[in-house]
Design a protein around this motif. Structure first.
Motif, PDB file in Angstrom:
ATOM      1  N   VAL A  70       0.836  -1.211   0.000  1.00 45.50           N
ATOM      2  CA  VAL A  70       0.000   0.000   0.000  1.00 45.50           C
ATOM      3  C   VAL A  70       0.866   1.255   0.000  1.00 45.50           C
ATOM      4  O   VAL A  70       0.661   2.172  -0.808  1.00 45.50           O
ATOM      5  CB  VAL A  70      -0.941   0.007   1.227  1.00 45.50           C
ATOM      6  CG1 VAL A  70      -1.706   1.317   1.307  1.00 45.50           C
ATOM      7  CG2 VAL A  70      -1.892  -1.172   1.160  1.00 45.50           C
ATOM      8  N   ALA A  71       1.868   1.298   0.882  1.00 41.78           N
ATOM      9  CA  ALA A  71       2.623   2.530   1.087  1.00 41.78           C
ATOM     10  C   ALA A  71       3.625   2.806  -0.025  1.00 41.78           C
ATOM     11  O   ALA A  71       3.820   3.969  -0.411  1.00 41.78           O
ATOM     12  CB  ALA A  71       3.354   2.477   2.432  1.00 41.78           C
ATOM     13  N   ALA A  72       4.282   1.772  -0.552  1.00 43.02           N
ATOM     14  CA  ALA A  72       5.349   1.998  -1.532  1.00 43.02           C
ATOM     15  C   ALA A  72       4.838   2.660  -2.813  1.00 43.02           C
ATOM     16  O   ALA A  72       5.345   3.717  -3.209  1.00 43.02           O
ATOM     17  CB  ALA A  72       6.077   0.689  -1.826  1.00 43.02           C
ATOM     18  N   PRO A  73       3.843   2.083  -3.493  1.00 39.87           N
ATOM     19  CA  PRO A  73       3.390   2.762  -4.723  1.00 39.87           C
ATOM     20  C   PRO A  73       2.715   4.096  -4.485  1.00 39.87           C
ATOM     21  O   PRO A  73       2.980   5.065  -5.204  1.00 39.87           O
ATOM     22  CB  PRO A  73       2.425   1.744  -5.340  1.00 39.87           C
ATOM     23  CG  PRO A  73       2.003   0.864  -4.225  1.00 39.87           C
ATOM     24  CD  PRO A  73       3.147   0.806  -3.276  1.00 39.87           C
ATOM     25  N   ILE A  74       1.860   4.160  -3.456  1.00 34.34           N
ATOM     26  CA  ILE A  74       1.161   5.428  -3.204  1.00 34.34           C
ATOM     27  C   ILE A  74       2.151   6.507  -2.790  1.00 34.34           C
ATOM     28  O   ILE A  74       2.107   7.644  -3.286  1.00 34.34           O
ATOM     29  CB  ILE A  74       0.072   5.242  -2.130  1.00 34.34           C
ATOM     30  CG1 ILE A  74      -1.019   4.300  -2.627  1.00 34.34           C
ATOM     31  CG2 ILE A  74      -0.529   6.587  -1.733  1.00 34.34           C
ATOM     32  CD1 ILE A  74      -2.096   4.009  -1.606  1.00 34.34           C
ATOM     33  N   GLY A  75       3.063   6.177  -1.886  1.00 30.62           N
ATOM     34  CA  GLY A  75       4.033   7.169  -1.440  1.00 30.62           C
ATOM     35  C   GLY A  75       4.978   7.601  -2.536  1.00 30.62           C
ATOM     36  O   GLY A  75       5.251   8.800  -2.705  1.00 30.62           O
ATOM     37  N   LEU A  76       5.490   6.642  -3.322  1.00 23.44           N
ATOM     38  CA  LEU A  76       6.435   6.993  -4.389  1.00 23.44           C
ATOM     39  C   LEU A  76       5.756   7.788  -5.494  1.00 23.44           C
ATOM     40  O   LEU A  76       6.297   8.802  -5.960  1.00 23.44           O
ATOM     41  CB  LEU A  76       7.053   5.716  -4.955  1.00 23.44           C
ATOM     42  CG  LEU A  76       8.089   5.909  -6.066  1.00 23.44           C
ATOM     43  CD1 LEU A  76       9.221   6.819  -5.606  1.00 23.44           C
ATOM     44  CD2 LEU A  76       8.622   4.571  -6.533  1.00 23.44           C
TER      45      LEU A  76
ATOM     46  N   SER B  48      11.055  10.628  -0.240  1.00 21.50           N
ATOM     47  CA  SER B  48      11.237  10.480  -1.684  1.00 21.50           C
ATOM     48  C   SER B  48      11.093  11.811  -2.393  1.00 21.50           C
ATOM     49  O   SER B  48      11.828  12.109  -3.350  1.00 21.50           O
ATOM     50  CB  SER B  48      10.226   9.465  -2.238  1.00 21.50           C
ATOM     51  OG  SER B  48      10.411   8.193  -1.662  1.00 21.50           O
ATOM     52  N   ASP B  49      10.149  12.628  -1.945  1.00 19.41           N
ATOM     53  CA  ASP B  49       9.981  13.965  -2.526  1.00 19.41           C
ATOM     54  C   ASP B  49      11.240  14.803  -2.338  1.00 19.41           C
ATOM     55  O   ASP B  49      11.683  15.497  -3.260  1.00 19.41           O
ATOM     56  CB  ASP B  49       8.776  14.640  -1.869  1.00 19.41           C
ATOM     57  CG  ASP B  49       8.567  16.051  -2.396  1.00 19.41           C
ATOM     58  OD1 ASP B  49       8.633  16.244  -3.621  1.00 19.41           O
ATOM     59  OD2 ASP B  49       8.366  16.961  -1.578  1.00 19.41           O
ATOM     60  N   ASP B  50      11.842  14.731  -1.171  1.00 18.35           N
ATOM     61  CA  ASP B  50      13.066  15.502  -0.912  1.00 18.35           C
ATOM     62  C   ASP B  50      14.214  15.048  -1.804  1.00 18.35           C
ATOM     63  O   ASP B  50      14.945  15.874  -2.364  1.00 18.35           O
ATOM     64  CB  ASP B  50      13.455  15.377   0.556  1.00 18.35           C
ATOM     65  CG  ASP B  50      12.451  16.048   1.485  1.00 18.35           C
ATOM     66  OD1 ASP B  50      11.727  16.944   1.001  1.00 18.35           O
ATOM     67  OD2 ASP B  50      12.385  15.685   2.661  1.00 18.35           O
TER      68      ASP B  50
ATOM     69  N   VAL C 220      14.207   9.217 -11.443  1.00 17.99           N
ATOM     70  CA  VAL C 220      14.024   8.153 -10.446  1.00 17.99           C
ATOM     71  C   VAL C 220      15.307   7.336 -10.249  1.00 17.99           C
ATOM     72  O   VAL C 220      15.701   7.072  -9.103  1.00 17.99           O
ATOM     73  CB  VAL C 220      12.838   7.252 -10.827  1.00 17.99           C
ATOM     74  CG1 VAL C 220      12.766   6.029  -9.917  1.00 17.99           C
ATOM     75  CG2 VAL C 220      11.536   8.037 -10.746  1.00 17.99           C
ATOM     76  N   PRO C 221      16.010   6.899 -11.314  1.00 13.51           N
ATOM     77  CA  PRO C 221      17.281   6.186 -11.062  1.00 13.51           C
ATOM     78  C   PRO C 221      18.305   7.029 -10.309  1.00 13.51           C
ATOM     79  O   PRO C 221      19.040   6.509  -9.461  1.00 13.51           O
ATOM     80  CB  PRO C 221      17.777   5.837 -12.470  1.00 13.51           C
ATOM     81  CG  PRO C 221      16.541   5.783 -13.298  1.00 13.51           C
ATOM     82  CD  PRO C 221      15.656   6.849 -12.752  1.00 13.51           C
ATOM     83  N   ALA C 222      18.374   8.337 -10.613  1.00 14.35           N
ATOM     84  CA  ALA C 222      19.328   9.188  -9.907  1.00 14.35           C
ATOM     85  C   ALA C 222      18.957   9.345  -8.434  1.00 14.35           C
ATOM     86  O   ALA C 222      19.840   9.491  -7.576  1.00 14.35           O
ATOM     87  CB  ALA C 222      19.402  10.560 -10.572  1.00 14.35           C
TER      88      ALA C 222
ATOM     89  N   ILE D 130      15.400   6.970  -2.329  1.00 18.71           N
ATOM     90  CA  ILE D 130      14.113   6.269  -2.340  1.00 18.71           C
ATOM     91  C   ILE D 130      14.225   4.948  -1.582  1.00 18.71           C
ATOM     92  O   ILE D 130      13.332   4.576  -0.812  1.00 18.71           O
ATOM     93  CB  ILE D 130      13.648   6.047  -3.790  1.00 18.71           C
ATOM     94  CG1 ILE D 130      13.325   7.387  -4.455  1.00 18.71           C
ATOM     95  CG2 ILE D 130      12.427   5.137  -3.828  1.00 18.71           C
ATOM     96  CD1 ILE D 130      12.985   7.284  -5.930  1.00 18.71           C
ATOM     97  N   ILE D 131      15.333   4.232  -1.789  1.00 16.18           N
ATOM     98  CA  ILE D 131      15.532   2.975  -1.054  1.00 16.18           C
ATOM     99  C   ILE D 131      15.616   3.245   0.444  1.00 16.18           C
ATOM    100  O   ILE D 131      15.070   2.493   1.259  1.00 16.18           O
ATOM    101  CB  ILE D 131      16.798   2.269  -1.559  1.00 16.18           C
ATOM    102  CG1 ILE D 131      16.586   1.778  -2.993  1.00 16.18           C
ATOM    103  CG2 ILE D 131      17.164   1.102  -0.653  1.00 16.18           C
ATOM    104  CD1 ILE D 131      17.808   1.167  -3.606  1.00 16.18           C
ATOM    105  N   ALA D 132      16.298   4.318   0.817  1.00 17.70           N
ATOM    106  CA  ALA D 132      16.370   4.671   2.237  1.00 17.70           C
ATOM    107  C   ALA D 132      14.980   4.952   2.800  1.00 17.70           C
ATOM    108  O   ALA D 132      14.656   4.559   3.923  1.00 17.70           O
ATOM    109  CB  ALA D 132      17.285   5.873   2.424  1.00 17.70           C
ATOM    110  N   ALA D 133      14.135   5.638   2.024  1.00 18.63           N
ATOM    111  CA  ALA D 133      12.775   5.921   2.476  1.00 18.63           C
ATOM    112  C   ALA D 133      11.965   4.642   2.630  1.00 18.63           C
ATOM    113  O   ALA D 133      11.229   4.466   3.610  1.00 18.63           O
ATOM    114  CB  ALA D 133      12.094   6.862   1.484  1.00 18.63           C
ATOM    115  N   LEU D 134      12.103   3.732   1.671  1.00 14.96           N
ATOM    116  CA  LEU D 134      11.381   2.463   1.762  1.00 14.96           C
ATOM    117  C   LEU D 134      11.868   1.640   2.942  1.00 14.96           C
ATOM    118  O   LEU D 134      11.072   0.985   3.632  1.00 14.96           O
ATOM    119  CB  LEU D 134      11.545   1.680   0.458  1.00 14.96           C
ATOM    120  CG  LEU D 134      10.887   2.301  -0.785  1.00 14.96           C
ATOM    121  CD1 LEU D 134      11.231   1.483  -2.024  1.00 14.96           C
ATOM    122  CD2 LEU D 134       9.381   2.390  -0.614  1.00 14.96           C
ATOM    123  N   LEU D 135      13.178   1.666   3.173  1.00 20.63           N
ATOM    124  CA  LEU D 135      13.722   0.925   4.307  1.00 20.63           C
ATOM    125  C   LEU D 135      13.203   1.480   5.625  1.00 20.63           C
ATOM    126  O   LEU D 135      12.865   0.725   6.548  1.00 20.63           O
ATOM    127  CB  LEU D 135      15.250   0.981   4.278  1.00 20.63           C
ATOM    128  CG  LEU D 135      15.969   0.229   5.387  1.00 20.63           C
ATOM    129  CD1 LEU D 135      15.660  -1.255   5.319  1.00 20.63           C
ATOM    130  CD2 LEU D 135      17.465   0.462   5.311  1.00 20.63           C
TER     131      LEU D 135
END
Length: 471
Positions: free
Chosen positions: A243-249, A342-344, A373-375, A380-385
């Motif tokens: 739920v959180a990963a796609p909506i948040g990203l 992710s926004d930051d 997104v790749p850059a 983003i990985i840190a946010a997901l973690l």
């Protein structure tokens, strides 16, 4: 007089004294440095502020050390002396009973609760206040003497050639080092305590049975198969991240790349409000709204498949509490952790990368997908973690909406439990730190720590790979 000193709020008083001594020392040091500056026509190694900081450092540091020592040892010193002065009849008490009695004295000291007590208790309370007053008075006198001595010594060292700036910067470097050392020592202490208690547990219960067993009944110290707890923890966390990963990203991409400043000014604060809602409120929402809705939908699915002959019996548990309800609400709760961070990091991607992609003919969506997104992937990985860690460690929502049944079931409408819920259950109430029931909580914590550490290692490797690619 001593009893009144024993009732002083020493915590706030010590903080106030540190602030007063530090401010006075800084002012005196700066004034002396300014006088030296005038007498030497501006030829000084350091600015007057650094001289003030140096004097304040010599005044505050000894005071802070004494204040820390007071916080650690004042109560023990008072109780030790009071224990030696108690009547001989108290020798019949066990150490635990004596400590309980002294704790009652401490709580009753200076309150109306001790006024109606027996004479012995009243006399012991008064003596406790006198001893505590003596400790407080001695501490205040020592603080004043150390502050004055430090201030006097530092003032005498102030000269035009005095390297105050270097000493102050070295002192700040030492403070930063100590702060880092405290963080490292705290982490080491947590790990060592988990290891020690877990080893005590594994001496009584087989580690293999603990990690692979499928039956958990720790409350009766009968079965310690923790696999259902691991399953429930990761299943609920997986639902939350779905739920959180796609909506948040996607929210972060929209806010940073597509939204107008007006829309961003409205949407971003609303998303961040989710992070400020207490977890117990999320638990109520999951229990009263989401869980009944999921149960109703599951019952309808069961009736439908039976009516059309697709199954002869219900295929979903449709229980009042379920892993799906807890996971969905937990996913809503962790959306801000993904979207804000992710926004930051997406906004931190250099504009030159976007301009270069546009110059090559890339569209807006292609630039976002292939460049931005790749850059920003390390962030983003840190946010997901962070979101995963938050989901794994959540307790209140699981207690209220997922139940406490330790089972392995792929049916998301059945009730499950997690590691954190069981740790809270095992450590609540009267517990002894030498029985398997309590020690199993430390073993669960150790496994959770190892899993989180593994997630961190994998995430760091991915971050390193993409950081080297885009540096």
């Amino acid at each position: 007089m001593l009893q009144q000193l024993g009732q002083l709020p020493m915590g706030w008083l010590l903080i106030a004294l540190i602030a007063v001594f530090g401010s006075a020392a800084f002012f005196l040091g700066r004034v002396r440095a300014e006088r030296l500056l005038v007498s030497t026509t501006g030829r000084m190694h350091s600015r007057p502020n650094y001289h003030g900081y140096y004097v304040a450092m010599w005044s505050v540091v000894p005071v802070m050390l004494v204040a820390i020592g007071y916080g650690f040892f004042a109560e023990d010193l008072t109780r030790s002396q009071l224990s030696r002065e108690l009547p001989s009849s108290f020798s019949a008490l066990s150490p635990a009973e004596l400590q309980s009695y002294l704790e009652s004295v401490r709580m009753a000291a200076g309150t109306a609760a001790s006024a109606g007590a027996d004479r012995v208790f009243q006399a012991v309370t008064n003596r406790y206040l006198e001893l505590r007053g003596m400790v407080n008075a001695s501490t205040l006198v020592l603080l004043g003497m150390l502050a004055a001595a430090g201030m006097f010594r530092a003032q005498r060292r102030l000269k035009p050639s005095f390297r105050a700036r270097a000493l102050v910067e070295n002192g700040m470097e030492l403070v930063l080092f100590l702060c880092a050392g405290v963080a490292i020592a705290t982490t080491a202490g947590i790990v060592l305590s988990l290891l020690y208690e877990s080893l005590q547990f594994f001496q009584k219960v087989s580690a293999w049975d603990f990690l692979t067993g499928t039956r958990w009944n720790a409350q009766t110290e009968a079965e310690f198969g923790a696999l259902p707890l691991f399953f429930g923890t990761f299943m609920i966390a997986l639902i939350a991240m779905l739920v959180a990963a796609p909506i948040g990203l996607f929210s972060a991409i929209f806010l940073s790349e597509y939204a107008s400043p007006t829309a961003r000014g409205w949407i971003k604060p609303i998303l961040e409000i989710l992070a400020g809602i207490p977890t117990v409120v999320y638990g109520f929402f999951a229990l009263l709204v989401v869980a009944p809705a999921i149960r109703t939908a599951a019952i309808w699915i069961n009736e439908t498949v039976i009516r059309f002959g697709l199954a002869s019996e219900p295929i979903l548990a449709a229980q009042p509490t379920s892993a799906l309800a807890a996971g969905l609400v937990m996913g809503i709760m962790v959306i801000p952790f993904v979207s804000s961070l992710s926004d930051d990091v997406i906004n931190a991607v250099p504009q030159t990368l976007r301009d270069a992609a546009y110059a090559l003919g890339a569209t807006k969506s292609e630039t976002v997908k292939q460049v931005v997104v790749p850059a920003a992937l390390p962030g983003i990985i840190a946010a997901l973690l962070l979101a995963v860690s938050r989901a794994i460690g959540e307790t209140m929502i699981v207690v209220m909406a997922a139940g406490k049944s330790a089972r392995i079931s792929m049916d998301p409408t059945s009730d499950l439990t997690t590691i954190t819920v069981q740790i809270v259950s095992l450590m609540t109430g009267e517990t002894g730190f030498d029985d398997p029931k309590t020690l199993s909580a430390f073993a669960l914590g150790l496994v959770l720590f190892i899993v989180t550490l593994a997630f961190n290692v994998v995430a760091l490797r991915v971050v390193k790979k993409y950081r080297e690619k885009y540096d």
